[in-house]
Design a protein around this motif. Structure first.
Motif, short mmCIF file in Angstrom:
data_model
loop_
_atom_site.label_atom_id
_atom_site.label_comp_id
_atom_site.label_asym_id
_atom_site.label_seq_id
_atom_site.Cartn_x
_atom_site.Cartn_y
_atom_site.Cartn_z
N VAL A 11 -1.22 -21.21 0.86
CA VAL A 11 -2.61 -21.48 1.44
C VAL A 11 -3.60 -20.57 0.73
CG1 VAL A 11 -3.84 -20.98 3.56
CG2 VAL A 11 -1.88 -22.15 3.69
N PHE A 12 -3.09 -19.29 0.50
CA PHE A 12 -3.97 -18.45 -0.18
C PHE A 12 -4.13 -18.84 -1.68
CE2 PHE A 12 -3.41 -16.36 3.78
CZ PHE A 12 -4.56 -16.06 4.20
N GLY A 13 -3.32 -19.24 -2.18
CA GLY A 13 -3.26 -19.87 -3.70
C GLY A 13 -4.43 -20.69 -3.81
N ALA A 14 -4.46 -21.94 -2.91
CA ALA A 14 -5.31 -22.80 -2.85
C ALA A 14 -6.54 -22.35 -2.63
CB ALA A 14 -4.87 -24.04 -1.72
N ASN A 15 -6.57 -21.47 -1.80
CA ASN A 15 -8.11 -21.11 -1.45
C ASN A 15 -8.88 -20.28 -2.63
OD1 ASN A 15 -10.27 -20.28 0.60
ND2 ASN A 15 -9.43 -18.28 -0.11
N ASP A 16 -7.94 -19.47 -3.26
CA ASP A 16 -8.46 -18.56 -4.41
C ASP A 16 -8.80 -19.62 -5.76
OD1 ASP A 16 -8.06 -16.43 -3.29
OD2 ASP A 16 -6.00 -15.73 -4.10
N GLY A 17 -7.84 -20.85 -5.96
CA GLY A 17 -8.22 -21.72 -6.77
C GLY A 17 -9.79 -22.48 -6.52
N LEU A 18 -9.73 -22.69 -5.45
CA LEU A 18 -11.09 -23.44 -5.08
C LEU A 18 -12.08 -22.53 -5.37
CD1 LEU A 18 -10.05 -24.81 -1.49
CD2 LEU A 18 -10.73 -26.23 -3.35
N VAL A 19 -12.14 -21.10 -4.80
CA VAL A 19 -13.26 -20.42 -4.91
C VAL A 19 -13.61 -19.82 -6.53
CG1 VAL A 19 -14.11 -18.06 -4.27
CG2 VAL A 19 -13.31 -19.61 -2.55
N SER A 20 -12.49 -19.46 -7.00
CA SER A 20 -12.43 -19.08 -8.47
C SER A 20 -13.12 -19.98 -9.42
CB SER A 20 -11.25 -18.18 -8.90
OG SER A 20 -10.39 -19.28 -8.79
N ALA A 47 7.69 -18.33 -3.60
CA ALA A 47 6.27 -17.95 -3.13
C ALA A 47 5.52 -18.07 -4.46
CB ALA A 47 6.20 -16.51 -2.73
N ALA A 48 6.01 -17.40 -5.52
CA ALA A 48 5.29 -17.77 -7.05
C ALA A 48 5.05 -19.12 -7.34
CB ALA A 48 6.14 -16.98 -8.07
N ILE A 49 6.18 -19.78 -7.20
CA ILE A 49 5.98 -21.57 -7.60
C ILE A 49 4.77 -22.14 -6.74
CG2 ILE A 49 6.96 -23.56 -7.72
CD1 ILE A 49 9.55 -22.05 -8.53
N SER A 50 4.96 -21.90 -5.52
CA SER A 50 3.85 -22.44 -4.45
C SER A 50 2.47 -21.91 -4.87
CB SER A 50 4.49 -21.95 -2.93
OG SER A 50 5.64 -22.73 -2.68
N SER A 51 2.45 -20.64 -5.17
CA SER A 51 1.28 -20.14 -5.37
C SER A 51 0.49 -20.60 -6.67
CB SER A 51 1.32 -18.39 -5.64
OG SER A 51 0.02 -18.09 -5.83
N PHE A 52 1.36 -20.88 -7.68
CA PHE A 52 1.08 -21.49 -9.03
C PHE A 52 0.60 -22.82 -8.60
CE2 PHE A 52 1.50 -24.05 -12.75
CZ PHE A 52 1.06 -23.40 -13.50
#
Length: 369
Positions: A148-157, A284-289
């Motif tokens: 969830v937070f990986g997707a959010n960071d991708g959107l914002v950054s 966690a790392a793969i999901s975050s990527f």
């Protein structure tokens, strides 16, 4: 913790209206737990049915004060009605998370006509529902947080990046290239960072020893009829062991052996629970990527399809805005927080970051011109 005022000699009309509100809310909450129990099996079903029975005891208290069933009753609160509707149709972790949030806001802490046992029950109910919700959260996988937070960071950054670059007056091709470069760089950074973070946290937890502590309201619980045992059952103990442990805790509290605290009831977390919630480093790392990349692609979509200038900016803002609201609301529901507030918070943060870089891009564009 709020301390109830002394009970007035004579109840007022406002008191009776408040009792009626408590009565319908207790009935509605019992119905929610019964609906959830109908969609569960085994231990979880029994726990939910016992929670419903506890709400029934609270209902009986308000009925007694009212002198029987009133001729007219108010409708249950909107949140409770929504919970009842969802429980009958979904019965999922989302309903338990919302129920956890509702149990956290007990009105009985400051209610002079509520008994000490009722106030203690409500705090225990919060822990029971939290325990049940924790089971569902673990089933969602330990990599959910990173996703969830990986997707959010991708959107914002990446929104901030492409808007900042676009505001300088750069060509559409350069904005597109910058977006893809930001996507790849950010996804690699997030994956590596999440791997190190999760691995480090697990190593720290392995060296941490659990400590149990008492509760401010344990001494107010009824020794033979209380829901404290359900907390331990929700954590995985069998019924007999849970009941015996609950009786020991209550007996110790009544004897003055438990330390007083001001927060909600806390019980020791069983070994391994924290590790399961945190998850494993590689998933966690793969999901975050992957989730960062899926979020970071959204702001670039208008330029991928050949748009440019102001129309591309507007479409990017709309797409990212919808995504931010969705991720924020989802996190809010699963964490027991208000979904709309969490969604709006995510939206404000994302658009705030994008606005700063857009203004900087305009300034650099003017300077270069």
């Amino acid at each position: 913790m709020n301390t109830p005022a002394p009970v007035p000699a004579e109840p007022t009309a406002a008191d009776r209206r408040r009792w009626a509100r408590y009565l319908v809310d207790e009935r509605a909450e019992a119905h929610v737990y019964q609906q959830l129990a109908g969609r569960r099996e085994g231990e979880e079903r029994q726990i939910l049915l016992e929670l419903a029975a506890a709400e029934g005891r609270h209902e009986a208290h308000w009925l007694e004060l009212l002198g029987g069933e009133p001729a007219r009753l108010p409708r249950p609160g909107l949140r409770t009605r929504i919970l009842g509707w969802m429980a009958g149709r979904f019965g999922s972790i989302f309903v338990l998370a919302l129920a956890q949030s509702a149990e956290a806001r007990s009105p009985y802490d400051s209610e002079v006509y509520a008994t000490p046992a009722m106030r203690a029950d409500e705090k225990v109910h919060f822990e029971v529902v939290r325990g049940l919700a924790a089971r569902g959260r673990r089933q969602l996988s330990g990599s959910f947080r990173a996703a969830v937070f990986g997707a959010n960071d991708g959107l914002v950054s990446n929104l901030a990046l492409v808007l900042g670059i676009g505001a300088t007056g750069a060509s559409s091709g350069f904005v597109l290239f910058s977006g893809f470069a930001g996507l790849l760089a950010g996804a690699l950074s997030m994956g590596a960072g999440e791997f190190v973070s999760v691995r480090s946290q697990r190593e720290l937890l392995e060296a941490t020893e659990e400590n149990g502590h008492g509760d401010a309201t344990a001494s107010d619980l009824d020794l033979d009829e209380n829901e404290l045992a359900l907390v331990y059952r929700a954590r995985g103990m069998d019924a007999d062991e849970s009941l015996e442990r609950a009786r020991r805790v209550v007996s110790a509290a009544k004897a003055g052996l438990a330390q007083r605290a001001t927060g909600p009831l806390r019980v020791p977390v069983e070994d391994g629970d924290e590790h399961e919630i945190i998850g494993n480093a590689w998933p966690a790392a793969i999901s975050s990527f992957l989730l960062f990349a899926s979020g970071a692609i959204v702001p670039v979509l208008p330029w991928i399809f050949g748009m440019q200038g102001t129309p591309a900016v507007v479409v990017a803002l709309v797409l990212v805005g919808v995504a931010l609201l969705s991720t924020g609301a989802t996190v809010g529901v699963l964490s027991g927080g208000p979904p709309l507030r969490r969604g709006l918070r995510q939206l404000a943060i994302g658009f705030g970051a994008a606005a700063i870089t857009y203004v900087l891009g305009l300034l650099f564009g003017v300077s270069a011109g």
